[in-house]
Design a protein around this motif. Structure first.
Motif, PDB file in Angstrom:
ATOM      1  N   GLU A  98       0.826  -0.984  -0.153  1.00 35.99           N
ATOM      2  CA  GLU A  98       0.068  -0.108  -0.039  1.00 35.99           C
ATOM      3  C   GLU A  98       0.720   1.324  -0.085  1.00 35.99           C
ATOM      4  O   GLU A  98       0.677   2.296  -0.683  1.00 35.99           O
ATOM      5  CB  GLU A  98      -0.849   0.014   1.281  1.00 35.99           C
ATOM      6  N   ARG A 103      -1.654   3.617  -1.696  1.00 41.69           N
ATOM      7  CA  ARG A 103      -2.996   3.421  -1.496  1.00 41.69           C
ATOM      8  C   ARG A 103      -3.118   2.982   0.018  1.00 41.69           C
ATOM      9  O   ARG A 103      -2.141   2.770   0.836  1.00 41.69           O
ATOM     10  CB  ARG A 103      -3.052   1.925  -2.249  1.00 41.69           C
ATOM     11  N   LEU A 117      -7.515   0.982  -2.206  1.00 42.23           N
ATOM     12  CA  LEU A 117      -8.096   2.293  -2.698  1.00 42.23           C
ATOM     13  C   LEU A 117      -6.981   3.419  -2.323  1.00 42.23           C
ATOM     14  O   LEU A 117      -6.057   3.443  -1.583  1.00 42.23           O
ATOM     15  CB  LEU A 117      -9.200   3.072  -1.674  1.00 42.23           C
ATOM     16  N   ARG A 118      -7.169   4.461  -3.282  1.00 39.26           N
ATOM     17  CA  ARG A 118      -6.446   5.616  -2.774  1.00 39.26           C
ATOM     18  C   ARG A 118      -7.092   6.442  -1.691  1.00 39.26           C
ATOM     19  O   ARG A 118      -8.157   6.271  -1.296  1.00 39.26           O
ATOM     20  CB  ARG A 118      -6.588   6.701  -4.008  1.00 39.26           C
ATOM     21  N   ASP A 120      -7.844   9.323  -0.925  1.00 38.90           N
ATOM     22  CA  ASP A 120      -9.298  10.141  -1.340  1.00 38.90           C
ATOM     23  C   ASP A 120     -10.614   9.179  -1.472  1.00 38.90           C
ATOM     24  O   ASP A 120     -11.498   9.684  -1.260  1.00 38.90           O
ATOM     25  CB  ASP A 120      -8.984  11.241  -2.357  1.00 38.90           C
ATOM     26  N   GLU A 121     -10.115   7.982  -2.028  1.00 37.23           N
ATOM     27  CA  GLU A 121     -11.247   7.112  -2.292  1.00 37.23           C
ATOM     28  C   GLU A 121     -11.767   6.710  -0.855  1.00 37.23           C
ATOM     29  O   GLU A 121     -13.028   6.497  -1.013  1.00 37.23           O
ATOM     30  CB  GLU A 121     -10.741   6.049  -3.255  1.00 37.23           C
ATOM     31  N   ALA A 122     -10.663   6.400  -0.207  1.00 39.98           N
ATOM     32  CA  ALA A 122     -11.241   5.833   1.188  1.00 39.98           C
ATOM     33  C   ALA A 122     -11.880   6.942   2.134  1.00 39.98           C
ATOM     34  O   ALA A 122     -13.128   6.634   2.653  1.00 39.98           O
ATOM     35  CB  ALA A 122      -9.937   5.412   2.007  1.00 39.98           C
ATOM     36  N   ALA A 124     -13.853   9.059   0.711  1.00 37.35           N
ATOM     37  CA  ALA A 124     -15.145   9.224  -0.039  1.00 37.35           C
ATOM     38  C   ALA A 124     -15.952   7.954   0.413  1.00 37.35           C
ATOM     39  O   ALA A 124     -17.215   8.360   0.900  1.00 37.35           O
ATOM     40  CB  ALA A 124     -14.838   9.174  -1.582  1.00 37.35           C
ATOM     41  N   ARG A 125     -15.607   6.913   0.546  1.00 37.56           N
ATOM     42  CA  ARG A 125     -16.432   5.964   1.055  1.00 37.56           C
ATOM     43  C   ARG A 125     -16.968   5.900   2.563  1.00 37.56           C
ATOM     44  O   ARG A 125     -17.780   5.691   2.895  1.00 37.56           O
ATOM     45  CB  ARG A 125     -15.376   4.545   0.940  1.00 37.56           C
ATOM     46  N   PRO A 130     -18.674  10.581  -3.570  1.00 39.21           N
ATOM     47  CA  PRO A 130     -17.804  10.494  -4.324  1.00 39.21           C
ATOM     48  C   PRO A 130     -16.295  11.110  -3.983  1.00 39.21           C
ATOM     49  O   PRO A 130     -16.347  11.844  -3.241  1.00 39.21           O
ATOM     50  CB  PRO A 130     -18.193  11.142  -5.705  1.00 39.21           C
ATOM     51  N   PRO A 131     -15.007  10.503  -4.730  1.00 41.34           N
ATOM     52  CA  PRO A 131     -13.963  10.852  -4.402  1.00 41.34           C
ATOM     53  C   PRO A 131     -13.697  12.323  -4.673  1.00 41.34           C
ATOM     54  O   PRO A 131     -14.343  12.710  -5.755  1.00 41.34           O
ATOM     55  CB  PRO A 131     -12.925   9.934  -4.875  1.00 41.34           C
ATOM     56  N   ARG A 132     -12.836  12.923  -3.818  1.00 40.96           N
ATOM     57  CA  ARG A 132     -12.618  14.449  -4.346  1.00 40.96           C
ATOM     58  C   ARG A 132     -11.621  14.625  -5.354  1.00 40.96           C
ATOM     59  O   ARG A 132     -10.634  13.786  -5.346  1.00 40.96           O
ATOM     60  CB  ARG A 132     -12.002  15.303  -3.258  1.00 40.96           C
TER      61      ARG A 132
END
Length: 132
Positions: A98, A103, A117-118, A120-122, A124-125, A130-132
């Motif tokens: 990671e 990640r 995930l990246r 930013d995706e984490a 968002a979850r 949605p991711p920024r």
């Protein structure tokens, strides 16, 4: 102690004034939220992963995600147990793969589902958007 009828007892005392500071923070609305709980628990797999884990935790906090970090060198299973004890919804596992890929592995502590995930995706979850 001598003033209370006992003998002299040499001692040293120290006080930070945390009770006064806590009350002041609460009165000004800057204290910790009542009932606030950890949402995300970041677990570095090894000491080499700790710096990246702290950076990820800082990003989560900046995004408003209440975050704690496992700072002791301990097995991942112990970190997951600590995460559950904090009431966190998710654990973010950070190992060499990671860290090198930029990640995180996001584990939902209720379902056990994992996703790589990246950061930013984490976020968002965890925030449900949605991711920024």
């Amino acid at each position: 102690r001598a003033g209370l009828g006992g003998g002299r007892l040499p001692a040293v005392g120290f006080g930070l004034g945390e009770a006064v500071l806590t009350e002041l923070l609460q009165r000004t609305g800057r204290g910790p939220e009542a009932g606030g709980r950890c949402e995300a628990y970041v677990i570095p797999v090894s000491p080499e992963d700790r710096l990246y884990a702290l950076r990820v935790a800082a990003g989560l906090r900046e995004a408003g995600v209440r975050t704690d970090v496992a700072l002791r060198d301990a097995p991942v299973a112990r970190g997951l147990k600590s995460a559950a004890q904090t009431g966190a919804r998710a654990a973010l596992l950070i190992g060499a793969r990671e860290r090198e890929a930029g990640r995180v592995t996001l584990r939902d502590l209720a379902s056990g589902e994992e996703a790589v995930l990246r950061p930013d995706e984490a976020i968002a979850r965890l925030r449900g958007g949605p991711p920024r």
